[in-house]
Structures are given as C-alpha cells and as structure tokens.
Design a protein around this motif. Structure first.
Motif, mmCIF file in Angstrom:
data_model
loop_
_atom_site.group_PDB
_atom_site.id
_atom_site.type_symbol
_atom_site.label_atom_id
_atom_site.label_comp_id
_atom_site.label_asym_id
_atom_site.label_seq_id
_atom_site.Cartn_x
_atom_site.Cartn_y
_atom_site.Cartn_z
ATOM 1 N N ILE A 83 -4.182 2.499 -2.861
ATOM 2 C CA ILE A 83 -4.201 1.972 -4.175
ATOM 3 C C ILE A 83 -2.610 1.363 -4.346
ATOM 4 N N CYS A 84 -2.519 0.024 -5.300
ATOM 5 C CA CYS A 84 -1.272 -0.468 -5.490
ATOM 6 C C CYS A 84 -0.264 0.380 -6.077
ATOM 7 N N ASN B 5 1.655 0.023 -8.478
ATOM 8 C CA ASN B 5 1.400 -0.097 -9.875
ATOM 9 C C ASN B 5 -0.002 0.342 -10.613
ATOM 10 N N PHE B 6 -0.838 0.722 -9.578
ATOM 11 C CA PHE B 6 -2.224 1.142 -9.830
ATOM 12 C C PHE B 6 -3.064 0.097 -10.454
ATOM 13 N N CYS B 7 -2.863 -1.327 -10.081
ATOM 14 C CA CYS B 7 -3.551 -2.337 -10.491
ATOM 15 C C CYS B 7 -4.663 -2.945 -9.557
ATOM 16 N N PHE C 87 -7.404 -1.576 -6.056
ATOM 17 C CA PHE C 87 -7.809 -0.689 -5.067
ATOM 18 C C PHE C 87 -8.195 -1.556 -3.666
ATOM 19 N N CYS D 232 -0.318 -6.365 -2.886
ATOM 20 C CA CYS D 232 -0.943 -6.465 -4.168
ATOM 21 C C CYS D 232 -1.024 -8.073 -4.406
ATOM 22 N N ARG E 233 1.521 -2.962 0.646
ATOM 23 C CA ARG E 233 0.534 -1.792 0.580
ATOM 24 C C ARG E 233 1.056 -0.529 1.211
ATOM 25 N N ARG F 131 0.233 4.651 -2.326
ATOM 26 C CA ARG F 131 -0.459 5.796 -2.857
ATOM 27 C C ARG F 131 -1.866 5.746 -2.392
ATOM 28 N N LYS F 132 -2.266 6.876 -2.720
ATOM 29 C CA LYS F 132 -3.765 7.096 -2.338
ATOM 30 C C LYS F 132 -4.735 7.806 -3.349
ATOM 31 N N LEU F 133 -5.904 7.288 -3.412
ATOM 32 C CA LEU F 133 -6.777 7.678 -4.441
ATOM 33 C C LEU F 133 -7.719 8.892 -3.393
#
Length: 108
Positions: free
Chosen positions: A14-15, A17-19, A21, A32, A39, A54-56
């Motif tokens: 994920i970005c 900035n969480f914007c 996936f 992004c 990324r 970041r990873k989800l």
C-alpha cells in the motif's frame, strides 16, 4: 503466529499515505498515482528483493471461518441470530428487524 494456527494471509503493498492498494489493476505500479511516492524502499547492497514501504496483511475469510466452525461452542454463537426466539416488537439483534419487516409484509 498465524502459521501455527494454519491461517494464511496475503501481503498487499500500500502507499505510504494509505491512498492506494497495489493490487489487481494497480499491482504493477511502482509509484502512487496521487502523491508520486515510490512504492519500494531504496535498495541498499546486493539484494534484489523489493521491499514495500507499507504492507497490508489480508487474512482470507474461508480459512478463518473454517477455524471458527471447528469448535461446537463457537458454532452455537455464530448461529445464534438464526436460532434465538424473537419477541414481537423487541429488537435484540439486527436479524430481528428483518424478521419484523418480513412479518409486516406477509401479514398486513
């Protein structure tokens, strides 16, 4: 810990900035679309592994439900909304609202 439970997961980048996936149609993007942030972290050394900022961790629903349904106690709690007795006019669970709505449609 999840490996010991037998529940797998899928890592999705994920970005920062969480914007966004980086999944499905965005899986091949390297930055992004909104903030133009990279990324992956900068590579240091000889390693070729790309590391996301970041990873989800997405836990698949089927194995989770299978684990819950192993225990008879858990099954009883999961099916409570279907098996409990309703009192007309008293909403104990959201399913009671649906049954009242259905009852009013059938018995005008």
């Amino acid at each position: 810990m999840m490996k010991l439970l037998g529940i797998g997961y899928q890592k999705i980048g994920i970005c920062l900035n969480f914007c966004i996936f980086y999944y499905l149609e965005n899986a091949k993007l390297t930055e992004c679309k909104t903030y133009k942030h990279a990324r992956y972290k900068l590579k240091i050394g000889k390693g070729r592994t790309l590391v996301s900022y970041r990873k989800l961790r997405y836990f698949l629903i089927t194995p989770r439900l299978q684990r819950l349904l192993i225990s008879p106690n858990t099954v009883e709690h999961m099916a409570w909304h279907h098996s409990h007795d309703t009192v007309n006019g008293v909403m104990v669970h959201p399913s009671d609202g649906e049954s009242k709505k259905y009852y009013n449609m059938v018995h005008p």
